[in-house]
Write a protein that holds these residues in place. Structure first.
Motif, PDB file in Angstrom:
ATOM      1  N   THR A   1       0.830  -1.210   0.000  1.00 29.53           N
ATOM      2  CA  THR A   1       0.000   0.000   0.000  1.00 29.53           C
ATOM      3  C   THR A   1       0.861   1.257   0.000  1.00 29.53           C
ATOM      4  O   THR A   1       1.948   1.289   0.577  1.00 29.53           O
ATOM      5  CB  THR A   1      -0.927   0.028   1.225  1.00 29.53           C
ATOM      6  N   VAL A   2       0.330   2.288  -0.652  1.00 30.06           N
ATOM      7  CA  VAL A   2       1.042   3.567  -0.743  1.00 30.06           C
ATOM      8  C   VAL A   2       0.202   4.657  -0.073  1.00 30.06           C
ATOM      9  O   VAL A   2      -0.963   4.847  -0.414  1.00 30.06           O
ATOM     10  CB  VAL A   2       1.324   3.928  -2.219  1.00 30.06           C
ATOM     11  N   GLY A   3       0.809   5.345   0.880  1.00 35.77           N
ATOM     12  CA  GLY A   3       0.182   6.499   1.529  1.00 35.77           C
ATOM     13  C   GLY A   3       0.799   7.762   0.955  1.00 35.77           C
ATOM     14  O   GLY A   3       2.014   7.825   0.755  1.00 35.77           O
ATOM     15  N   PHE A   4      -0.041   8.768   0.690  1.00 36.02           N
ATOM     16  CA  PHE A   4       0.433   9.975   0.018  1.00 36.02           C
ATOM     17  C   PHE A   4       0.097  11.220   0.839  1.00 36.02           C
ATOM     18  O   PHE A   4      -1.032  11.379   1.310  1.00 36.02           O
ATOM     19  CB  PHE A   4      -0.238  10.054  -1.364  1.00 36.02           C
ATOM     20  N   VAL A   5       1.105  12.087   1.004  1.00 32.17           N
ATOM     21  CA  VAL A   5       0.906  13.346   1.733  1.00 32.17           C
ATOM     22  C   VAL A   5       1.273  14.515   0.821  1.00 32.17           C
ATOM     23  O   VAL A   5       2.452  14.796   0.601  1.00 32.17           O
ATOM     24  CB  VAL A   5       1.784  13.390   3.014  1.00 32.17           C
TER      25      VAL A   5
ATOM     26  N   VAL B   1       4.289  24.237  -4.557  1.00 29.34           N
ATOM     27  CA  VAL B   1       3.508  25.450  -4.271  1.00 29.34           C
ATOM     28  C   VAL B   1       2.653  25.696  -5.505  1.00 29.34           C
ATOM     29  O   VAL B   1       3.152  26.135  -6.542  1.00 29.34           O
ATOM     30  CB  VAL B   1       4.428  26.648  -3.949  1.00 29.34           C
ATOM     31  N   ASN B   2       1.370  25.336  -5.368  1.00 29.50           N
ATOM     32  CA  ASN B   2       0.477  25.281  -6.528  1.00 29.50           C
ATOM     33  C   ASN B   2      -0.046  26.668  -6.896  1.00 29.50           C
ATOM     34  O   ASN B   2      -0.910  27.204  -6.198  1.00 29.50           O
ATOM     35  CB  ASN B   2      -0.695  24.347  -6.187  1.00 29.50           C
TER      36      ASN B   2
ATOM     37  N   THR C   1      -8.020  20.639  -8.704  1.00 26.20           N
ATOM     38  CA  THR C   1      -7.310  20.291  -9.944  1.00 26.20           C
ATOM     39  C   THR C   1      -5.928  19.724  -9.630  1.00 26.20           C
ATOM     40  O   THR C   1      -5.552  18.664 -10.140  1.00 26.20           O
ATOM     41  CB  THR C   1      -7.194  21.525 -10.860  1.00 26.20           C
ATOM     42  N   VAL C   2      -5.182  20.383  -8.766  1.00 27.01           N
ATOM     43  CA  VAL C   2      -3.819  19.894  -8.505  1.00 27.01           C
ATOM     44  C   VAL C   2      -3.862  18.560  -7.755  1.00 27.01           C
ATOM     45  O   VAL C   2      -3.058  17.659  -8.039  1.00 27.01           O
ATOM     46  CB  VAL C   2      -2.959  20.950  -7.766  1.00 27.01           C
ATOM     47  N   VAL C   3      -4.817  18.413  -6.834  1.00 19.05           N
ATOM     48  CA  VAL C   3      -4.883  17.153  -6.080  1.00 19.05           C
ATOM     49  C   VAL C   3      -5.262  16.008  -7.024  1.00 19.05           C
ATOM     50  O   VAL C   3      -4.724  14.901  -6.925  1.00 19.05           O
ATOM     51  CB  VAL C   3      -5.832  17.276  -4.862  1.00 19.05           C
ATOM     52  N   THR C   4      -6.147  16.264  -7.978  1.00 19.97           N
ATOM     53  CA  THR C   4      -6.482  15.245  -8.983  1.00 19.97           C
ATOM     54  C   THR C   4      -5.233  14.839  -9.769  1.00 19.97           C
ATOM     55  O   THR C   4      -4.959  13.652  -9.968  1.00 19.97           O
ATOM     56  CB  THR C   4      -7.552  15.784  -9.951  1.00 19.97           C
ATOM     57  N   LYS C   5      -4.465  15.830 -10.194  1.00 18.88           N
ATOM     58  CA  LYS C   5      -3.253  15.535 -10.970  1.00 18.88           C
ATOM     59  C   LYS C   5      -2.236  14.753 -10.119  1.00 18.88           C
ATOM     60  O   LYS C   5      -1.617  13.800 -10.591  1.00 18.88           O
ATOM     61  CB  LYS C   5      -2.637  16.839 -11.491  1.00 18.88           C
ATOM     62  N   LEU C   6      -2.105  15.158  -8.848  1.00 22.87           N
ATOM     63  CA  LEU C   6      -1.177  14.451  -7.958  1.00 22.87           C
ATOM     64  C   LEU C   6      -1.657  13.014  -7.719  1.00 22.87           C
ATOM     65  O   LEU C   6      -0.864  12.070  -7.773  1.00 22.87           O
ATOM     66  CB  LEU C   6      -1.046  15.205  -6.624  1.00 22.87           C
ATOM     67  N   PHE C   7      -2.975  12.848  -7.496  1.00 27.10           N
ATOM     68  CA  PHE C   7      -3.523  11.497  -7.285  1.00 27.10           C
ATOM     69  C   PHE C   7      -3.290  10.624  -8.520  1.00 27.10           C
ATOM     70  O   PHE C   7      -2.914   9.463  -8.411  1.00 27.10           O
ATOM     71  CB  PHE C   7      -5.025  11.568  -6.994  1.00 27.10           C
ATOM     72  N   ASN C   8      -3.545  11.175  -9.697  1.00 20.05           N
ATOM     73  CA  ASN C   8      -3.369  10.388 -10.926  1.00 20.05           C
ATOM     74  C   ASN C   8      -1.923   9.957 -11.113  1.00 20.05           C
ATOM     75  O   ASN C   8      -1.644   8.865 -11.604  1.00 20.05           O
ATOM     76  CB  ASN C   8      -3.832  11.184 -12.160  1.00 20.05           C
ATOM     77  N   ALA C   9      -0.997  10.818 -10.727  1.00 22.84           N
ATOM     78  CA  ALA C   9       0.418  10.491 -10.898  1.00 22.84           C
ATOM     79  C   ALA C   9       0.884   9.490  -9.838  1.00 22.84           C
ATOM     80  O   ALA C   9       1.539   8.501 -10.148  1.00 22.84           O
ATOM     81  CB  ALA C   9       1.250  11.772 -10.826  1.00 22.84           C
TER      82      ALA C   9
ATOM     83  N   GLN D   1     -15.367  14.883  -0.913  1.00 25.98           N
ATOM     84  CA  GLN D   1     -16.494  14.916  -1.857  1.00 25.98           C
ATOM     85  C   GLN D   1     -16.004  14.593  -3.269  1.00 25.98           C
ATOM     86  O   GLN D   1     -16.627  13.810  -4.001  1.00 25.98           O
ATOM     87  CB  GLN D   1     -17.124  16.319  -1.827  1.00 25.98           C
ATOM     88  N   MET D   2     -14.891  15.171  -3.665  1.00 24.10           N
ATOM     89  CA  MET D   2     -14.348  14.953  -5.012  1.00 24.10           C
ATOM     90  C   MET D   2     -13.986  13.477  -5.229  1.00 24.10           C
ATOM     91  O   MET D   2     -14.289  12.898  -6.280  1.00 24.10           O
ATOM     92  CB  MET D   2     -13.110  15.831  -5.202  1.00 24.10           C
ATOM     93  N   VAL D   3     -13.359  12.876  -4.221  1.00 22.78           N
ATOM     94  CA  VAL D   3     -12.945  11.471  -4.316  1.00 22.78           C
ATOM     95  C   VAL D   3     -14.173  10.569  -4.487  1.00 22.78           C
ATOM     96  O   VAL D   3     -14.160   9.623  -5.273  1.00 22.78           O
ATOM     97  CB  VAL D   3     -12.111  11.104  -3.068  1.00 22.78           C
ATOM     98  N   LYS D   4     -15.246  10.932  -3.751  1.00 22.62           N
ATOM     99  CA  LYS D   4     -16.486  10.167  -3.835  1.00 22.62           C
ATOM    100  C   LYS D   4     -17.123  10.379  -5.223  1.00 22.62           C
ATOM    101  O   LYS D   4     -17.468   9.422  -5.912  1.00 22.62           O
ATOM    102  CB  LYS D   4     -17.418  10.672  -2.729  1.00 22.62           C
ATOM    103  N   ASP D   5     -17.240  11.623  -5.640  1.00 20.61           N
ATOM    104  CA  ASP D   5     -17.924  11.939  -6.896  1.00 20.61           C
ATOM    105  C   ASP D   5     -17.187  11.382  -8.114  1.00 20.61           C
ATOM    106  O   ASP D   5     -17.801  10.974  -9.088  1.00 20.61           O
ATOM    107  CB  ASP D   5     -18.074  13.461  -7.057  1.00 20.61           C
ATOM    108  N   LEU D   6     -15.860  11.397  -8.084  1.00 16.95           N
ATOM    109  CA  LEU D   6     -15.083  10.977  -9.264  1.00 16.95           C
ATOM    110  C   LEU D   6     -14.567   9.541  -9.157  1.00 16.95           C
ATOM    111  O   LEU D   6     -13.740   9.116  -9.970  1.00 16.95           O
ATOM    112  CB  LEU D   6     -13.914  11.943  -9.508  1.00 16.95           C
TER     113      LEU D   6
END
Ligand code: AMP
Length: 277
Positions: free
Chosen positions: A20-24, A54-55, A127-135, A156-161
């Motif tokens: 498992t991978v945990g991400f911060v 720094v987004n 947007t940045v968290v989505t990009k970070l999650f995808n990577a 909410q975003m994680v649930k919706d997408l």
């Protein structure tokens, strides 16, 4: 611990992580708040990935993007003893190359509170968290209660997408006098630093009222404002007593509630919150 920059390096390194991978995700200039998220990730996952970026898209044009504190060397020293596998530090060009035009937006719950006074902020965050999650493709990702609305919006975003990622929200780390730790606290001069405890004192006073049985939300908002008004260096942006899940302002407290505020101390904007269970 490997520090990497490019997306290709990140993807290759990610493929080599079994289990498992945990991400911060962070914007760097790390403090004990960030480190508590990393420690929690390390406890719960086989591997830990930290990002430092720094987004720019979550800062408004009048905000502190260019003076946001940065010290990568210090950050890497702080992370080194924690058993982190990868530290990803992408550049702005990697995250937003020429011609970039795709955005992720969560609607209703980004409108009040921070969303009302920082237009476009959450669009940049999601947007940045989505990009970070995808990577990074983590199994779990760790966020601080300090940024309560951000954590709620990400959930909410994680649930919706349909992201297959568990969002873990960790407690706010505080200085001994109650000030919530924040990278922006370095902007405060000694007098402002003292005045900054007014956020914690104001939240504590409202919580005390709640604990003695007060359930009128306006009474709690009034109490918080009264305490804040006693500090000449504090300029209040908002004070809220809202439903924990919807973030809508309450008349009467009946379930889990979020007390939150944004206050300028001199030129420094500070936020803090308490949860009433
Ligand atoms: P930032 O670098 O400010 O974007 O924060 C990165 C992560 O650390 C976010 O999930 C924040 O909510 C979290 N964080 C920031 N300050 C604290 C704190 N005092 N206690 C716990 N978590 C925090």
């Amino acid at each position: 611990m490997r520090s990497i920059t490019t997306l290709d390096e990140l993807r290759a390194a990610r493929l080599s992580l079994d289990g498992t991978v945990g991400f911060v995700p962070t914007m760097g200039f790390l403090h004990e708040g960030h480190l508590s998220l990393i420690r929690r990730a390390k406890e719960e996952c086989t591997h830990v990935v930290v990002s430092i970026f720094v987004n720019p898209t979550q800062f408004g044009p009048q905000e502190d993007l260019f003076r946001y504190p940065r010290d990568i060397e210090r950050d890497l020293k702080l992370i080194a003893p924690l058993g982190v596998d990868l530290v990803w530090m992408p550049t702005t060009e990697i995250m937003y190359p020429q011609g970039y035009q795709t955005w992720v937006e969560v609607e209703a719950m980004t409108r009040p509170l921070e969303g009302a006074v920082r237009p476009g902020h959450f669009r940049g965050v999601t947007t940045v968290v989505t990009k970070l999650f995808n990577a990074v493709q983590p199994h779990k990702s760790y966020f601080g209660q300090k940024d309560a609305q951000q954590a709620a919006v990400i959930r909410q975003m994680v649930k919706d997408l349909n992201f297959p990622i568990e969002i873990v929200v960790c407690p706010t780390m505080r200085e001994p006098d109650g000030l919530a730790m924040s990278s922006r606290n370095v902007y405060l001069d000694p007098e402002q630093r003292k005045a900054a405890t007014i956020l914690f004192r104001s939240l504590s006073a409202a919580k005390e009222l709640y604990e003695t049985g007060e359930r009128n939300a306006e009474t709690l908002r009034k109490r918080m404002k009264e305490i804040l008004a006693s500090e000449p260096l504090a300029q209040v942006q908002y004070v809220s007593c809202a439903d924990y899940d919807s973030l809508e302002e309450l008349t009467e407290i009946k379930s889990k509630t979020l007390l939150s505020m944004a206050v300028f101390i001199g030129g420094t904007r500070l936020i803090d919150n308490f949860v009433l269970e």
